[in-house]
Design a protein around this motif. Sequence first.
Motif, PDB file in Angstrom:
ATOM      1  N   PRO A  74     -29.011 -72.167  -5.188  1.00 47.75           N
ATOM      2  CA  PRO A  74     -28.281 -71.876  -3.953  1.00 47.75           C
ATOM      3  C   PRO A  74     -29.160 -71.107  -2.965  1.00 47.75           C
ATOM      4  CG  PRO A  74     -26.921 -71.402  -5.870  1.00 47.75           C
ATOM      5  CD  PRO A  74     -28.293 -71.691  -6.396  1.00 47.75           C
ATOM      6  N   GLY A  75     -29.136 -71.540  -1.730  1.00 54.64           N
ATOM      7  CA  GLY A  75     -29.956 -70.898  -0.703  1.00 54.64           C
ATOM      8  C   GLY A  75     -31.303 -71.554  -0.497  1.00 54.64           C
ATOM      9  N   GLU A 114     -25.033 -76.565   2.580  1.00 52.05           N
ATOM     10  CA  GLU A 114     -25.132 -75.127   2.322  1.00 52.05           C
ATOM     11  C   GLU A 114     -24.761 -74.352   3.580  1.00 52.05           C
ATOM     12  OE1 GLU A 114     -28.087 -73.657  -0.580  1.00 52.05           O
ATOM     13  OE2 GLU A 114     -29.271 -75.388   0.074  1.00 52.05           O
ATOM     14  N   ILE A 115     -24.082 -73.225   3.387  1.00 53.45           N
ATOM     15  CA  ILE A 115     -23.576 -72.427   4.501  1.00 53.45           C
ATOM     16  C   ILE A 115     -24.189 -71.026   4.438  1.00 53.45           C
ATOM     17  CG2 ILE A 115     -21.510 -71.598   5.682  1.00 53.45           C
ATOM     18  CD1 ILE A 115     -19.926 -73.741   4.137  1.00 53.45           C
ATOM     19  N   PHE A 116     -24.664 -70.547   5.600  1.00 52.93           N
ATOM     20  CA  PHE A 116     -25.283 -69.225   5.723  1.00 52.93           C
ATOM     21  C   PHE A 116     -24.634 -68.476   6.880  1.00 52.93           C
ATOM     22  CE2 PHE A 116     -28.256 -72.279   4.056  1.00 52.93           C
ATOM     23  CZ  PHE A 116     -28.917 -71.639   3.026  1.00 52.93           C
ATOM     24  N   ASP A 117     -24.743 -67.140   6.839  1.00 55.30           N
ATOM     25  CA  ASP A 117     -24.248 -66.368   7.978  1.00 55.30           C
ATOM     26  C   ASP A 117     -25.336 -66.258   9.038  1.00 55.30           C
ATOM     27  OD1 ASP A 117     -26.041 -64.372   7.194  1.00 55.30           O
ATOM     28  OD2 ASP A 117     -24.496 -63.134   6.236  1.00 55.30           O
ATOM     29  N   ALA A 118     -25.033 -65.544  10.131  1.00 58.21           N
ATOM     30  CA  ALA A 118     -25.966 -65.458  11.253  1.00 58.21           C
ATOM     31  C   ALA A 118     -27.243 -64.704  10.896  1.00 58.21           C
ATOM     32  CB  ALA A 118     -25.285 -64.794  12.442  1.00 58.21           C
ATOM     33  N   SER A 154     -22.042 -70.071   0.817  1.00 58.21           N
ATOM     34  CA  SER A 154     -21.442 -71.007  -0.145  1.00 58.21           C
ATOM     35  C   SER A 154     -22.084 -72.381   0.015  1.00 58.21           C
ATOM     36  CB  SER A 154     -19.927 -71.109   0.067  1.00 58.21           C
ATOM     37  OG  SER A 154     -19.645 -71.617   1.359  1.00 58.21           O
ATOM     38  N   GLU A 155     -21.662 -73.299  -0.836  1.00 56.52           N
ATOM     39  CA  GLU A 155     -22.137 -74.683  -0.790  1.00 56.52           C
ATOM     40  C   GLU A 155     -21.045 -75.599  -1.298  1.00 56.52           C
ATOM     41  OE1 GLU A 155     -24.462 -76.043  -4.532  1.00 56.52           O
ATOM     42  OE2 GLU A 155     -25.225 -74.042  -4.078  1.00 56.52           O
ATOM     43  N   PHE A 156     -21.137 -76.861  -0.940  1.00 54.75           N
ATOM     44  CA  PHE A 156     -20.222 -77.866  -1.501  1.00 54.75           C
ATOM     45  C   PHE A 156     -20.901 -79.219  -1.465  1.00 54.75           C
ATOM     46  CE2 PHE A 156     -19.181 -77.979   3.047  1.00 54.75           C
ATOM     47  CZ  PHE A 156     -19.106 -79.337   3.307  1.00 54.75           C
TER      48      PHE A 156
END
Length: 431
Positions: free
Chosen positions: A255-256, A283-287, A293-295
């Motif tokens: 992840p990441g 994959e999802i990241f903040d600013a 998270s991921e899906f």
Amino acid sequence: MFSFLYKSMRMRKVLGLVLLGSACGFMLAPTVHADKKKKAATAEPVLGPRKFNFDPTKLVWPSPPNVARVKWLNYFAGQKIDYRQSEKTKSKASWMDRLAGGQTEEEKFNPKDFPFQMIGPYGIAIDSKGLVYVADQRVGAVFIFNTETQDVQMIRNGFEAHFGWVNGLAIDDDDRLFVSDGKLHKVLIFNAKHEVENQITEGLQDPVGLAIDTTNRFLYVVDTQQDQVIVYDADTLKLLRRIGTGGKNHFLTTPGDFGAPQGVAVDADGNVYVTDTMNNRVEIFDADGEFISEFGKHGDGPGYFARPKGIAIDADGHIWVADQMQDRLQVFNREGKLLTYVGMGHGELPGQFKTLMGVAIDKRNRVFTTEQEPGRLQVFRYVTEAEAVEAKKQRDEELEKAAARRQKAAAAAPESKPAEASPKGAETKPN
């Protein structure tokens, strides 16, 4: 019986002329018919824009009786073509010109006047005027479509700019255009007049996807070869940080990290969404670049991925992902639940895709997709949550009114009684 006719020289001449005329008519008749058949066989087909045997503007997803959430609008393939040119008579070259290998005026090619068509469209961006920009990798140009007037402008390699292999596009709130070039290892920046004003080369190998956070002033550049998302200051163009571990040759699955990432998008809160293409996930990241998270997982059905490429976020925060191998445009919520999808199998009809690559959504909730086999840009309309609720409310009210009308009509109809049958053999007596 007709021997008396030959006794007169005048009659001989008349009869000879009649027989000659009949013979000529008989000989010419088949030739005339043959010429007609030949002309019919060699008639050129009528050229023009592609027609469909159904009305594509009626296409919606999901299908009725569900409330439509996606509607098909239109498609574009390149600059306008004057199909009347094929009807004009071409001037014939003289025998001296043909001997010397010369060309007529119609046969001479002028690249400035040639109507360019898309061959390998990929990245998409929309400016403040609603103009749609499409980067074509194979043509080596950026097409600019006015969807209202159908007019097309271009930023072409060798004319208005110098491109190697254009990939992604992004436009900021000042209508500056950012173009990633994988072959020249840089990102070009154009002003609102489509003039090159700057470029980014620091830290880039193979820039592909682009996205701009207009609130935090971040420019996100996906570098596929480095397996990283590189973050720059959108104003100073200074390199700020990198997301993901580079130098692992697309093998990382943690992840990441990424395996040949392609697309990137930013939502209203500044969160960053990246299509991790080789790992078939989002994959999802903040600013700040921290992993959230991921899906997604590999598969060949709805809800699964097989080489996701483009990605976009709609007004309700839903995640739209363009899948190249499945030719399916899928819509997910933040948790990765499939909400709906567009794509009726591999094909070139409206609503179908063939090598689907890019997706973008503008402030008018228009959804744009690019695909490379037919070389076209399809346009859809996203029906927002609020619009869907209102549409469902109106539909339910209409159904209730229709039911009330039926009940009223049934109540107003006179009751019909069955006629009494007369006894068998009974006679009618006069009064």
